[in-house]
Design a protein around this motif. Sequence first.
Motif, PDB file in Angstrom:
ATOM      1  N   ARG A 125       6.249   8.747   3.029  1.00  0.00           N
ATOM      2  CA  ARG A 125       5.673   8.075   1.686  1.00  0.00           C
ATOM      3  C   ARG A 125       4.645   6.916   1.978  1.00  0.00           C
ATOM      4  O   ARG A 125       4.994   6.224   2.994  1.00  0.00           O
ATOM      5  N   PRO A 126       3.620   6.674   1.575  1.00  0.00           N
ATOM      6  CA  PRO A 126       2.899   5.384   1.656  1.00  0.00           C
ATOM      7  C   PRO A 126       3.335   4.159   1.209  1.00  0.00           C
ATOM      8  O   PRO A 126       4.108   4.151   0.110  1.00  0.00           O
ATOM      9  N   ILE A 127       3.300   3.150   1.795  1.00  0.00           N
ATOM     10  CA  ILE A 127       3.607   1.925   1.516  1.00  0.00           C
ATOM     11  C   ILE A 127       2.446   0.954   1.587  1.00  0.00           C
ATOM     12  O   ILE A 127       1.650   1.465   2.312  1.00  0.00           O
ATOM     13  N   TYR A 128       2.578  -0.065   0.971  1.00  0.00           N
ATOM     14  CA  TYR A 128       1.328  -1.236   1.085  1.00  0.00           C
ATOM     15  C   TYR A 128       0.176  -0.684   0.704  1.00  0.00           C
ATOM     16  O   TYR A 128      -0.733  -0.625   1.607  1.00  0.00           O
ATOM     17  N   ALA A 129       0.096   0.081  -0.423  1.00  0.00           N
ATOM     18  CA  ALA A 129      -1.117   0.304  -0.917  1.00  0.00           C
ATOM     19  C   ALA A 129      -1.897   1.663  -0.001  1.00  0.00           C
ATOM     20  O   ALA A 129      -3.062   1.524   0.186  1.00  0.00           O
ATOM     21  N   GLY A 130      -0.798   2.485   0.789  1.00  0.00           N
ATOM     22  CA  GLY A 130      -1.243   3.523   1.564  1.00  0.00           C
ATOM     23  C   GLY A 130      -1.841   2.987   2.834  1.00  0.00           C
ATOM     24  O   GLY A 130      -2.379   3.543   3.696  1.00  0.00           O
ATOM     25  N   ASN A 131      -1.548   1.493   3.335  1.00  0.00           N
ATOM     26  CA  ASN A 131      -2.005   1.050   4.774  1.00  0.00           C
ATOM     27  C   ASN A 131      -0.801   1.314   5.644  1.00  0.00           C
ATOM     28  O   ASN A 131      -1.200   0.911   6.755  1.00  0.00           O
ATOM     29  N   ALA A 132       0.256   1.948   5.159  1.00  0.00           N
ATOM     30  CA  ALA A 132       1.131   2.196   6.156  1.00  0.00           C
ATOM     31  C   ALA A 132       1.968   3.569   5.594  1.00  0.00           C
ATOM     32  O   ALA A 132       1.880   3.551   4.428  1.00  0.00           O
ATOM     33  N   ILE A 133       2.365   4.365   6.584  1.00  0.00           N
ATOM     34  CA  ILE A 133       3.159   5.692   6.260  1.00  0.00           C
ATOM     35  C   ILE A 133       4.605   5.494   6.623  1.00  0.00           C
ATOM     36  O   ILE A 133       4.876   5.264   7.793  1.00  0.00           O
ATOM     37  N   GLN A 244      -4.499   2.014  -6.302  1.00  0.00           N
ATOM     38  CA  GLN A 244      -2.939   1.749  -6.301  1.00  0.00           C
ATOM     39  C   GLN A 244      -2.363   1.583  -7.770  1.00  0.00           C
ATOM     40  O   GLN A 244      -1.220   2.209  -7.792  1.00  0.00           O
ATOM     41  N   THR A 245      -3.034   1.175  -8.713  1.00  0.00           N
ATOM     42  CA  THR A 245      -2.258   0.937  -9.875  1.00  0.00           C
ATOM     43  C   THR A 245      -2.648   1.938 -11.025  1.00  0.00           C
ATOM     44  O   THR A 245      -2.315   1.913 -12.126  1.00  0.00           O
ATOM     45  N   GLY A 246      -3.803   2.692 -10.371  1.00  0.00           N
ATOM     46  CA  GLY A 246      -4.253   3.827 -11.459  1.00  0.00           C
ATOM     47  C   GLY A 246      -3.876   5.091 -11.030  1.00  0.00           C
ATOM     48  O   GLY A 246      -2.665   5.484 -10.464  1.00  0.00           O
ATOM     49  N   ILE A 263      -8.935  -2.964  -1.076  1.00  0.00           N
ATOM     50  CA  ILE A 263      -7.891  -2.141  -0.463  1.00  0.00           C
ATOM     51  C   ILE A 263      -7.134  -1.317  -1.745  1.00  0.00           C
ATOM     52  O   ILE A 263      -6.905   0.015  -1.532  1.00  0.00           O
ATOM     53  N   GLN A 264      -6.909  -1.952  -2.937  1.00  0.00           N
ATOM     54  CA  GLN A 264      -6.378  -1.367  -4.125  1.00  0.00           C
ATOM     55  C   GLN A 264      -7.159   0.023  -4.371  1.00  0.00           C
ATOM     56  O   GLN A 264      -6.688   0.928  -4.966  1.00  0.00           O
ATOM     57  N   LYS A 270      -8.635   7.460  -0.769  1.00  0.00           N
ATOM     58  CA  LYS A 270      -9.086   7.723   0.647  1.00  0.00           C
ATOM     59  C   LYS A 270      -8.705   8.895   1.135  1.00  0.00           C
ATOM     60  O   LYS A 270      -9.122   9.003   2.502  1.00  0.00           O
TER      61      LYS A 270
ATOM     62  N   VAL B  19       0.637  -2.380  11.043  1.00  0.00           N
ATOM     63  CA  VAL B  19       1.884  -1.775  11.321  1.00  0.00           C
ATOM     64  C   VAL B  19       2.123  -2.268  12.688  1.00  0.00           C
ATOM     65  O   VAL B  19       1.205  -2.369  13.703  1.00  0.00           O
ATOM     66  N   LYS B 117       5.492  -3.710 -12.912  1.00  0.00           N
ATOM     67  CA  LYS B 117       5.670  -2.287 -12.813  1.00  0.00           C
ATOM     68  C   LYS B 117       5.999  -1.695 -11.435  1.00  0.00           C
ATOM     69  O   LYS B 117       6.824  -0.812 -11.188  1.00  0.00           O
ATOM     70  N   ILE B 120       3.737  -4.494  -4.896  1.00  0.00           N
ATOM     71  CA  ILE B 120       2.835  -3.925  -4.109  1.00  0.00           C
ATOM     72  C   ILE B 120       3.016  -3.877  -2.422  1.00  0.00           C
ATOM     73  O   ILE B 120       2.147  -3.053  -1.753  1.00  0.00           O
ATOM     74  N   ASP B 121       4.202  -4.164  -1.984  1.00  0.00           N
ATOM     75  CA  ASP B 121       4.927  -4.081  -0.719  1.00  0.00           C
ATOM     76  C   ASP B 121       5.120  -2.435  -0.452  1.00  0.00           C
ATOM     77  O   ASP B 121       4.741  -1.474   0.015  1.00  0.00           O
ATOM     78  N   SER B 122       6.405  -2.261  -1.242  1.00  0.00           N
ATOM     79  CA  SER B 122       7.179  -1.039  -1.156  1.00  0.00           C
ATOM     80  C   SER B 122       6.341   0.062  -2.138  1.00  0.00           C
ATOM     81  O   SER B 122       6.677   1.302  -1.966  1.00  0.00           O
ATOM     82  N   ASP B 123       5.870  -0.240  -3.213  1.00  0.00           N
ATOM     83  CA  ASP B 123       4.998   0.734  -3.928  1.00  0.00           C
ATOM     84  C   ASP B 123       5.850   1.559  -4.700  1.00  0.00           C
ATOM     85  O   ASP B 123       5.878   2.820  -4.946  1.00  0.00           O
ATOM     86  N   GLU B 221       4.243   4.087  10.429  1.00  0.00           N
ATOM     87  CA  GLU B 221       3.084   4.221  11.088  1.00  0.00           C
ATOM     88  C   GLU B 221       1.757   3.917  10.455  1.00  0.00           C
ATOM     89  O   GLU B 221       1.772   4.001   8.981  1.00  0.00           O
ATOM     90  N   ALA B 222       0.756   3.564  11.063  1.00  0.00           N
ATOM     91  CA  ALA B 222      -0.462   3.437  10.266  1.00  0.00           C
ATOM     92  C   ALA B 222      -1.094   4.898   9.869  1.00  0.00           C
ATOM     93  O   ALA B 222      -0.903   5.588  10.505  1.00  0.00           O
ATOM     94  N   PRO B 223      -1.758   4.760   8.787  1.00  0.00           N
ATOM     95  CA  PRO B 223      -2.235   5.993   8.296  1.00  0.00           C
ATOM     96  C   PRO B 223      -3.348   6.611   9.327  1.00  0.00           C
ATOM     97  O   PRO B 223      -3.931   5.968   9.947  1.00  0.00           O
ATOM     98  N   ARG B 226      -9.856   7.545   9.220  1.00  0.00           N
ATOM     99  CA  ARG B 226     -11.050   8.413   8.893  1.00  0.00           C
ATOM    100  C   ARG B 226     -11.957   8.301  10.150  1.00  0.00           C
ATOM    101  O   ARG B 226     -12.234   7.206  10.700  1.00  0.00           O
TER     102      ARG B 226
END
Lengths: 309, 249
Positions: A125-133, A244-246, A263-264, A270, B19, B117, B120-123, B221-223, B226
């Motif tokens: 799962r992605p965390i930190y707005a997709g900047n880490a998995i 991220q929020t949408g 980023i968001q 992306k 990361v 809601k 923004i870290d763990s989302d 990991e880093a995504p 691209r």
Amino acid sequence: MAVLVIAEHSNAALAAATLNTVTAAQKIGGDIHVLVAGQGAGAAAEAAAKIAGVSKVLVADNAAYAHQLPENVAPLIAELGKGYSHVLAPATTNGKNFLPRVAALLDVDQISEIIAVESADTFKRPIYAGNAIATVQSSAAVKVITVRTTGFDAAAAEGGSAAVEAVGTVSDAGKSAFVGEELAKSDRPELTAAKIVVSGGRGMQNGDNFKHLYALADKLGAAVGASRAAVDAGFVPNDMQVGQTGKIVAPQLYIAVGISGAIQHLAGMKDSKVIVAINKDEEAPIFQVADYGLVADLFEAVPELEKLL
Amino acid sequence: MKVLVAVKRVVDFNVKVRVKADHSGVDLANVKMALNPFCEIAVEEAVRLKEQGIASEVLVVTVGASGAQEQLRTALALGADRAILVESFEELNSLAVAKALKAVVDQEQPQLVILGKQAIDSDNNQTGQMLGALTGYAQGTFASKVEVAGDKVKVTREIDGGLQTVALALPAIVTTDLRLNEPRYASLPNIMKAKKKPLDVVTPDALGVSTASTVKTLKVEAPAARQAGIKVKSVAELVEKLKNEAKVI
């Protein structure tokens, strides 16, 4: 081992997000049952029974479930969920609303927005707005998970013939009531399911200028999205927001017009196959992720693009 | 009525996180920390309820390491009256945080609990809903409008197709969406005054809360990066590339 998928539906029809969630369930393995909770949801249940790979459809049809209020559906799902190894719902606003409530009722952690199934207990799962998995492992007796729909292909909507079974349990907490809703009307494809998305940002300057994007989108059969800046400025309604929020989208082609690429925002788009950026600021971060970048004034480039298609 | 606001200390939203090389997590050493943006909106909403005379006291609570006191002070400077830190040095999952908040709710008996809601870290987007289940209170998630009237709260929620309005019996839980309000800035005099406001520190043990978790993170990991793209010179070239090279139109 069996997986319970909670259907996303409007009573009259099944939402596409359910199909992606069934695919995630297939990757986990075991029998797949789908729960349709609603009121007058016969049509949605019939559609669920036709999904390839589904072996049983449970229908909880009651006024208490009409709008899937979490106070009412969560106890129902938690009760049914005890008999399953996994409970899955799509990570739509609806799924995100009731599923954590289900997890807490079952006294287990929830895993949000998985994008890959590594094994029956390990997910990405992605965390930190997709900047880490993150790769996470669950030891819970019932694994409660929301599925990011863009991470999985849609299961075939036809080909299955699951048995439909009514669920008698009714839970009405009586603590909440549906008052009304205001849905945005649109003839274009749904944002999260569209093959092509055209999005505008602050660079559009005003809501009226979005007509250029609508014209382009209609030529391409695309959905129209927006950045948070465009939504906050009141150009377009908030359900068009990508980020991220949408909404999270992953179309074949994403055209970002007048969007800087914060980023968001990138968190929401992306994973698109091909990204095109049209921006007059050649330093804009969007160009770092764009496959094709065009440094130009959007008010000239967009009409020209529309004409050439 | 008493309003309880839960807040979280997170990496500042402008920071592009990296990361760690050993894949154990994200590198948070020497990174700017801040109040989670959705929590700021939650504090603002509570303070506005107080300014309207609806809320009598605004209590702000966080669960985390001692560094989170800084974010509690920020909330106090924004207008909260009192703060509680549930001090835990391990990183807790949403369920453990919800259990700690439930213990505070039991003690303080607020009529309204406001959370962001998602952090923004763990989302995750879980804690408010989980607290709803544990307390049995109704929940109004992704709120863009909150109206308290008598023993009910009317919440307008942002849903996928637009907006939905629900009426909840109090006590209730509300989680904030971005458009609920525009948070204010803390003024210097208020920052000074906030230093004198009460801030209690308790531990999960003292609250009788178990922080055990059924989920563990194996690696981070880093995504996938691209491929670098190209800049085209004209709209005609763009159309040509999309048709013949990318074949997406």
